[in-house]
Design a protein around this motif. Structure first.
Motif, mmCIF file in Angstrom:
data_model
loop_
_atom_site.group_PDB
_atom_site.id
_atom_site.type_symbol
_atom_site.label_atom_id
_atom_site.label_comp_id
_atom_site.label_asym_id
_atom_site.label_seq_id
_atom_site.Cartn_x
_atom_site.Cartn_y
_atom_site.Cartn_z
ATOM 1 N N CYS A 17 -68.358 -62.370 -17.817
ATOM 2 C CA CYS A 17 -69.091 -63.626 -17.619
ATOM 3 C C CYS A 17 -68.523 -64.396 -16.427
ATOM 4 O O CYS A 17 -69.274 -64.858 -15.561
ATOM 5 C CB CYS A 17 -69.023 -64.496 -18.871
ATOM 6 S SG CYS A 17 -69.921 -63.849 -20.287
ATOM 7 N N GLU A 18 -67.208 -64.530 -16.385
ATOM 8 C CA GLU A 18 -66.561 -65.276 -15.304
ATOM 9 C C GLU A 18 -66.776 -64.596 -13.953
ATOM 10 O O GLU A 18 -67.091 -65.257 -12.964
ATOM 11 C CB GLU A 18 -65.059 -65.401 -15.572
ATOM 12 C CG GLU A 18 -64.725 -66.297 -16.740
ATOM 13 C CD GLU A 18 -63.258 -66.267 -17.123
ATOM 14 O OE1 GLU A 18 -62.468 -65.548 -16.472
ATOM 15 O OE2 GLU A 18 -62.895 -66.974 -18.088
ATOM 16 N N THR A 19 -66.624 -63.286 -13.923
ATOM 17 C CA THR A 19 -66.731 -62.533 -12.678
ATOM 18 C C THR A 19 -68.149 -62.542 -12.120
ATOM 19 O O THR A 19 -68.347 -62.660 -10.913
ATOM 20 C CB THR A 19 -66.268 -61.082 -12.900
ATOM 21 O OG1 THR A 19 -64.912 -61.115 -13.354
ATOM 22 C CG2 THR A 19 -66.353 -60.260 -11.642
ATOM 23 N N SER A 20 -69.134 -62.430 -13.008
ATOM 24 C CA SER A 20 -70.528 -62.313 -12.567
ATOM 25 C C SER A 20 -71.269 -63.639 -12.520
ATOM 26 O O SER A 20 -72.376 -63.698 -11.996
ATOM 27 C CB SER A 20 -71.280 -61.375 -13.512
ATOM 28 O OG SER A 20 -71.366 -61.960 -14.805
ATOM 29 N N SER A 21 -70.684 -64.681 -13.091
ATOM 30 C CA SER A 21 -71.347 -65.987 -13.224
ATOM 31 C C SER A 21 -72.572 -65.916 -14.135
ATOM 32 O O SER A 21 -73.493 -66.717 -14.015
ATOM 33 C CB SER A 21 -71.745 -66.557 -11.858
ATOM 34 O OG SER A 21 -70.598 -66.791 -11.079
ATOM 35 N N LEU A 22 -72.576 -64.943 -15.044
ATOM 36 C CA LEU A 22 -73.638 -64.828 -16.033
ATOM 37 C C LEU A 22 -73.114 -65.326 -17.371
ATOM 38 O O LEU A 22 -71.915 -65.257 -17.634
ATOM 39 C CB LEU A 22 -74.088 -63.371 -16.176
ATOM 40 C CG LEU A 22 -74.703 -62.734 -14.938
ATOM 41 C CD1 LEU A 22 -74.923 -61.247 -15.157
ATOM 42 C CD2 LEU A 22 -76.001 -63.427 -14.568
ATOM 43 N N GLY A 23 -74.007 -65.803 -18.205
ATOM 44 C CA GLY A 23 -73.609 -66.303 -19.514
ATOM 45 C C GLY A 23 -73.414 -65.180 -20.517
ATOM 46 O O GLY A 23 -73.877 -64.050 -20.321
ATOM 47 N N SER A 51 -70.099 -50.450 -13.859
ATOM 48 C CA SER A 51 -71.369 -50.878 -14.429
ATOM 49 C C SER A 51 -71.706 -52.312 -14.010
ATOM 50 O O SER A 51 -72.842 -52.611 -13.644
ATOM 51 C CB SER A 51 -71.326 -50.756 -15.956
ATOM 52 O OG SER A 51 -72.565 -51.106 -16.516
ATOM 53 N N LEU A 52 -70.706 -53.189 -14.057
ATOM 54 C CA LEU A 52 -70.927 -54.581 -13.658
ATOM 55 C C LEU A 52 -71.238 -54.668 -12.167
ATOM 56 O O LEU A 52 -72.147 -55.386 -11.751
ATOM 57 C CB LEU A 52 -69.704 -55.427 -14.012
ATOM 58 C CG LEU A 52 -69.853 -56.933 -13.861
ATOM 59 C CD1 LEU A 52 -71.000 -57.473 -14.717
ATOM 60 C CD2 LEU A 52 -68.551 -57.634 -14.207
ATOM 61 N N THR A 53 -70.529 -53.902 -11.364
ATOM 62 C CA THR A 53 -70.771 -53.878 -9.913
ATOM 63 C C THR A 53 -72.178 -53.381 -9.604
ATOM 64 O O THR A 53 -72.888 -53.969 -8.779
ATOM 65 C CB THR A 53 -69.727 -52.997 -9.207
ATOM 66 O OG1 THR A 53 -68.428 -53.536 -9.450
ATOM 67 C CG2 THR A 53 -69.969 -52.939 -7.709
ATOM 68 N N ALA A 54 -72.603 -52.318 -10.281
ATOM 69 C CA ALA A 54 -73.948 -51.773 -10.059
ATOM 70 C C ALA A 54 -75.013 -52.803 -10.411
ATOM 71 O O ALA A 54 -75.997 -52.972 -9.687
ATOM 72 C CB ALA A 54 -74.141 -50.499 -10.876
ATOM 73 N N LEU A 55 -74.819 -53.514 -11.513
ATOM 74 C CA LEU A 55 -75.768 -54.546 -11.922
ATOM 75 C C LEU A 55 -75.876 -55.634 -10.855
ATOM 76 O O LEU A 55 -76.976 -56.010 -10.444
ATOM 77 C CB LEU A 55 -75.347 -55.165 -13.255
ATOM 78 C CG LEU A 55 -76.215 -56.324 -13.737
ATOM 79 C CD1 LEU A 55 -77.537 -55.797 -14.290
ATOM 80 C CD2 LEU A 55 -75.493 -57.144 -14.771
#
Length: 69
Positions: A17-23, A51-55
């Motif tokens: 959440c913190e890294t991507s700024s998503l809730g 996976s997070l990077t690809a998203l």
């Protein structure tokens, strides 16, 4: 003195959440939709960094449902 930076292999839900700024709700929804991989390790759920990077990069990757949620 040298400083070595170790790249993360996976993120906790909170870190994702913190890294991507998503809730948190969005992260769980993306996992449920198969757009973000989640792996259970012991009692923890972690998101592989790839996976997070690809998203975030906009790659349209679908995750097989064999992974833990």
């Amino acid at each position: 003195m040298s400083t070595t930076h170790i790249q993360k292999l996976a993120y906790s839900i909170r870190e994702a959440c913190e890294t991507s700024s998503l809730g948190k709700t969005t992260i769980y929804a993306l996992i449920g939709q198969g757009r973000l991989q989640a792996v259970r390790v012991g009692g923890r759920t972690v998101i592989p960094a790839e996976s997070l990077t690809a998203l975030i990069n906009g790659d349209n990757v679908r995750v097989e449902r064999g992974d833990a949620q």
